[in-house]
Design an enzyme around this catalytic site. Structure first.
Site, PDB file in Angstrom:
ATOM      1  CB  SER A 253      -0.965  -0.057   1.157  1.00 24.66           C
ATOM      2  OG  SER A 253      -0.212   0.116   2.546  1.00 24.66           O
ATOM      3  CE  LYS A 254      -2.773   6.264  -2.240  1.00 22.53           C
ATOM      4  NZ  LYS A 254      -3.977   5.992  -1.640  1.00 22.53           N
TER       5      LYS A 254
END
Length: 504
Positions: A253-254
């Site tokens: 994820s980010k």
RNA sequence: GGCGCUAUCGUCUAGGGGUUAGGACGUGAGAUUCUCAAUCUUAAAACCCGGGUUCGAUUCCCGGUAGCGCUACCA
């Protein structure tokens, strides 16, 4: 039950079906890549389908981003892009067919009802699943209510008993008890299909033979199998590929840094390297050896296509390793012909404010080619070759390890003399400077260090003589002269620093 | 919580009932070298645990554990 498979001899038709609720992330790119590899390997067809039925979260900009990402990776598709938002009639018809077959029914429960019940269920006992309340409404009554204009969603009537299974090309047989599958919504009350319906309707309509997608869809698959059966459609081959995780083994994820493929592009990753790296996450050609008996890892696109097979897909999730990516990238950069690489470097350098003629760039590229892991590294590795004024550096760095400021001054002075006369090519300079070193009684190392620092402003740099040749006599002489002055200043003002220089 | 899936060096993985468990990235050491890098050599580093099955399990089966996924009128 017509549980038949599609004819295996049929030309494969596969699809990549991203939802434009975000950019093309690494996991999606890998799914797209596997579909592409499979299609190209088998001579099949790759269809691009945009799953934009969630109007709230989808956007045209995201579609563009995804398309950009695919183009950058060189993943070409043969049909589409098709937009689900433009195919709503198909979904309504499909839902109607399932209702007509007796496998779906209208549900009048409102979202609020459902939330309330879920909440109660959570507090009290257990099953958070829909309680099938509306399934018990007699058909005529339900039809009348729908006819009267009461809003209703369409739910699939999942068998209460038994189980639903499918044969996954990578995971084998996967089975779910029907009791664990809730009566999922096919069509929302506003007439927009849910994912469950639209995938199936489209996968059937587009005559797909293999569904290659992330393993996160395994749990959804029985819901889809149920629909295939209700529609009397043959099942495609399901191919679930393991997920890609971040370094902490949670889903990428980010917060793991770059996760969109365009971010890698901006980091100076070359697409072929990224593709090679990605293809080996969760897939192997199976211990292919090189001429030294070692497992091969670097494959051209053509090789990847030729080698790709479903059997090589692994079952376990893979952690995305940035270091390995960097290695692949460096490997590809080193293998690039100079002219090609310098063309790729040009925009990177000019973006960093370093402008160069094609000629100069061609001269610089071989000097930095094996010193950069990403294209972007060129800006920091080669900046001194382009810049007018060197970035500030510590004058103490001009002093060789085993020497003092006075020695450095002598070396630089001598160098200036030599460089003033010598033919300004790397070979002549090297020869002349080595002779000079002998005259001064210093070895090559201590001799060249002050020159390197003077000329590049740093202790570690690309090959000295080639670099100087690129920079030209005037610039080099100027920088050396400047360094001499700084050294003299240093020696005069801070004799203590000299000792320090000696020790370190 | 329920259901599903998975489990070989730190990471990507090969392999497979009997092996010195192989390779790559990364890490350490060394060689080379004008520095760095590249290159070469080399070192450390793994079969999750417990039961079976078997003459023999890392490999097959079961259980546990852990991780991941799904659990929406999101996709």
């Amino acid at each position: 039950m017509p549980d038949g498979k599609l004819s295996p001899s049929a030309t494969p038709r596969v699809r990549f079906a991203p939802s434009p609720t975000g950019y093309l992330h690494v996991g999606g790119a890998r799914t797209a890549l596997f579909n592409w590899l499979f299609a190209r390997h088998t001579g099949g067809t790759l269809i691009l389908r945009i799953e934009d039925t969630d109007f709230e979260r989808s956007s045209e900009a995201m579609v563009e981003g995804i398309l950009d990402g695919m183009r950058w990776l060189g993943l070409t598709w043969d049909e589409g892009p098709f937009y689900q938002s433009k195919r709503l009639d198909l979904y309504k018809e499909t839902a109607a067919k399932i209702v007509a077959s007796g496998n779906a029914y209208p549900c009048f429960c409102t979202k609020e009802d459902l939330e309330q019940r879920r909440k109660e269920a959570a507090e009290a006992g257990r099953p958070l699943m829909y309680n099938r309340r509306c399934r018990r409404i007699p058909r005529e009554v339900a039809e009348a209510r729908v006819a009267a204009g009461e809003p209703a969603a369409i739910r699939f009537a999942v068998p209460v008993e038994g189980s639903t299974s499918f044969d996954d090309a990578v995971f084998g047989k996967v089975e779910f008890a029907n009791a664990e599958i809730e009566d999922f919504v096919l069509l929302r009350s506003d007439g927009i299909p849910t994912y469950h319906l639209s995938v199936v309707a489209d996968d059937i309509d587009m005559r797909l033979t293999h569904i290659i997608r992330g393993a996160d869809h395994i749990s959804n698959t029985p819901k889809q199998v149920l629909q295939y059966r209700a529609l009397g459609a043959p099942l495609p081959v399901f191919v679930h590929v393991p997920l890609i995780l971040g370094p902490d083994k949670t889903r990428l994820s980010k917060r793991h840094g770059a996760t969109s493929v365009t971010a890698y592009k901006e980091m100076g990753i070359v697409p072929e390297a990224f593709r090679n790296f990605l293809s080996l996450l969760g897939w192997t050609p199976g211990g292919l050896k090189d001429e030294n008996g070692k497992d091969r890892e670097v494959f051209s696109s053509a090789e990847l296509i030729a080698l790709f097979s479903l059997e090589g897909i692994s079952k376990s999730n893979a952690v995305f390793d940035n270091d390995k990516l960097a290695w692949f990238n460096a490997e590809y950069i080193r293998a690039l012909p100079v002219d090609e690489l310098s063309k790729m470097l040009e925009p990177v350098l000019s973006q960093a404010g370093l402008h160069a003629t094609t000629e100069k760039l061609l001269a610089v590229t071989p000097l930095i080619r094996e010193r950069i892991k990403t294209l972007n590294d060129a800006a920091t590795v080669a900046d001194f070759l382009f810049v007018d004024k060197l970035a500030p550096y510590d004058a103490a760095d001009l002093i060789p390890q085993k020497g003092d400021a006075a020695l450095a001054v002598r070396i630089l002075g001598k160098t200036r003399d030599v460089l003033g006369q010598v033919d300004f090519t790397s070979t002549s300079m090297e020869q002349a400077l080595r002779e000079a070193a002998t005259e001064l009684g210093v070895k090559a190392g201590p001799m060249f260090q002050p020159i390197r620092v003077a000329v590049s402003g740093r202790k570690n740099a690309p090959p000295l003589f080639e670099s100087m040749e690129v920079m030209g006599r005037e610039v080099c002489l100027k920088r050396i002269g400047y360094a001499e002055e700084r050294l003299k200043l240093l020696a005069a003002q801070e004799p203590a620093l000299q000792d320090k220089g000696n020790e370190s």
